[in-house]
Design a protein around this motif. Structure first.
Motif, PDB file in Angstrom:
ATOM      1  N   LYS A   7       0.852  -1.184   0.000  1.00  0.00           N
ATOM      2  CA  LYS A   7       0.000   0.000   0.000  1.00  0.00           C
ATOM      3  C   LYS A   7       0.888   1.235   0.000  1.00  0.00           C
ATOM      4  O   LYS A   7       2.092   1.147   0.292  1.00  0.00           O
ATOM      5  N   VAL A   8       0.308   2.383  -0.307  1.00  0.00           N
ATOM      6  CA  VAL A   8       1.066   3.640  -0.296  1.00  0.00           C
ATOM      7  C   VAL A   8       1.741   3.809   1.065  1.00  0.00           C
ATOM      8  O   VAL A   8       1.136   3.588   2.118  1.00  0.00           O
ATOM      9  N   ARG A  24       2.930   6.637  -4.573  1.00  0.00           N
ATOM     10  CA  ARG A  24       1.590   7.007  -5.019  1.00  0.00           C
ATOM     11  C   ARG A  24       1.069   5.970  -5.999  1.00  0.00           C
ATOM     12  O   ARG A  24       1.823   5.408  -6.790  1.00  0.00           O
ATOM     13  N   ILE A  25      -0.242   5.756  -5.960  1.00  0.00           N
ATOM     14  CA  ILE A  25      -0.916   4.887  -6.922  1.00  0.00           C
ATOM     15  C   ILE A  25      -2.042   5.715  -7.518  1.00  0.00           C
ATOM     16  O   ILE A  25      -2.917   6.189  -6.789  1.00  0.00           O
ATOM     17  N   GLY A  29      -1.021   3.820 -12.740  1.00  0.00           N
ATOM     18  CA  GLY A  29       0.421   3.838 -12.565  1.00  0.00           C
ATOM     19  C   GLY A  29       0.788   3.813 -11.097  1.00  0.00           C
ATOM     20  O   GLY A  29      -0.010   4.139 -10.228  1.00  0.00           O
ATOM     21  N   VAL A  30       2.004   3.425 -10.828  1.00  0.00           N
ATOM     22  CA  VAL A  30       2.526   3.385  -9.467  1.00  0.00           C
ATOM     23  C   VAL A  30       3.799   4.201  -9.434  1.00  0.00           C
ATOM     24  O   VAL A  30       4.683   4.020 -10.275  1.00  0.00           O
ATOM     25  N   ARG A  31       3.903   5.106  -8.490  1.00  0.00           N
ATOM     26  CA  ARG A  31       5.130   5.887  -8.326  1.00  0.00           C
ATOM     27  C   ARG A  31       5.914   5.264  -7.170  1.00  0.00           C
ATOM     28  O   ARG A  31       5.387   5.077  -6.077  1.00  0.00           O
ATOM     29  N   LEU A  32       7.175   4.935  -7.462  1.00  0.00           N
ATOM     30  CA  LEU A  32       8.040   4.290  -6.488  1.00  0.00           C
ATOM     31  C   LEU A  32       9.186   5.207  -6.105  1.00  0.00           C
ATOM     32  O   LEU A  32       9.716   5.929  -6.954  1.00  0.00           O
ATOM     33  N   GLY A  33       9.580   5.157  -4.863  1.00  0.00           N
ATOM     34  CA  GLY A  33      10.789   5.822  -4.401  1.00  0.00           C
ATOM     35  C   GLY A  33      11.826   4.754  -4.111  1.00  0.00           C
ATOM     36  O   GLY A  33      11.525   3.765  -3.439  1.00  0.00           O
ATOM     37  N   ILE A  34      13.031   4.945  -4.629  1.00  0.00           N
ATOM     38  CA  ILE A  34      14.084   3.936  -4.467  1.00  0.00           C
ATOM     39  C   ILE A  34      15.267   4.571  -3.750  1.00  0.00           C
ATOM     40  O   ILE A  34      15.785   5.595  -4.197  1.00  0.00           O
ATOM     41  N   GLU A  35      15.660   3.981  -2.642  1.00  0.00           N
ATOM     42  CA  GLU A  35      16.850   4.414  -1.923  1.00  0.00           C
ATOM     43  C   GLU A  35      17.899   3.330  -2.090  1.00  0.00           C
ATOM     44  O   GLU A  35      17.654   2.169  -1.753  1.00  0.00           O
TER      45      GLU A  35
END
Length: 68
Positions: A7-8, A24-25, A29-35
Motif C-alpha cells: 500500500k502507499v 503514489r498509486i 500507474g505506481v510511483r516508487l521511491g528507491i533508496e
C-alpha cells in the motif's frame, strides 16, 4: 520473480542497502521511491534499452559509470 502487494507508504527491502517505497498509486500507474547506495546505478529498463539500441551495450555501462 517475487510478487508482493504493498500500500502507499509501505516499503520493500532488498538486502541491507536498498529500499523501495510505494509513493503514489493513481491512473493505472505506481510511483516508487528507491533508496540505494550512490555507487549502485538505478536505471529504468526502457532507458537502458534505448541506450543499448542506439549506442550498443557499452554505452549504458558508461552511463551507469557516470552516475557513480
Amino acid at each position: 520473480m517475487l510478487v508482493l502487494s504493498r500500500k502507499v507508504g509501505e516499503r520493500i527491502l532488498i538486502g541491507d542497502q536498498i529500499s523501495v517505497t510505494v509513493v503514489r498509486i493513481a491512473g493505472g500507474g505506481v510511483r516508487l521511491g528507491i533508496e540505494a547506495p550512490h555507487e549502485l546505478p538505478v536505471v529504468r529498463e526502457e532507458l537502458k534499452e534505448q541506450l543499448d539500441a542506439r549506442d550498443g551495450p557499452a554505452a549504458s555501462e558508461r552511463t551507469q559509470d557516470a552516475a557513480r
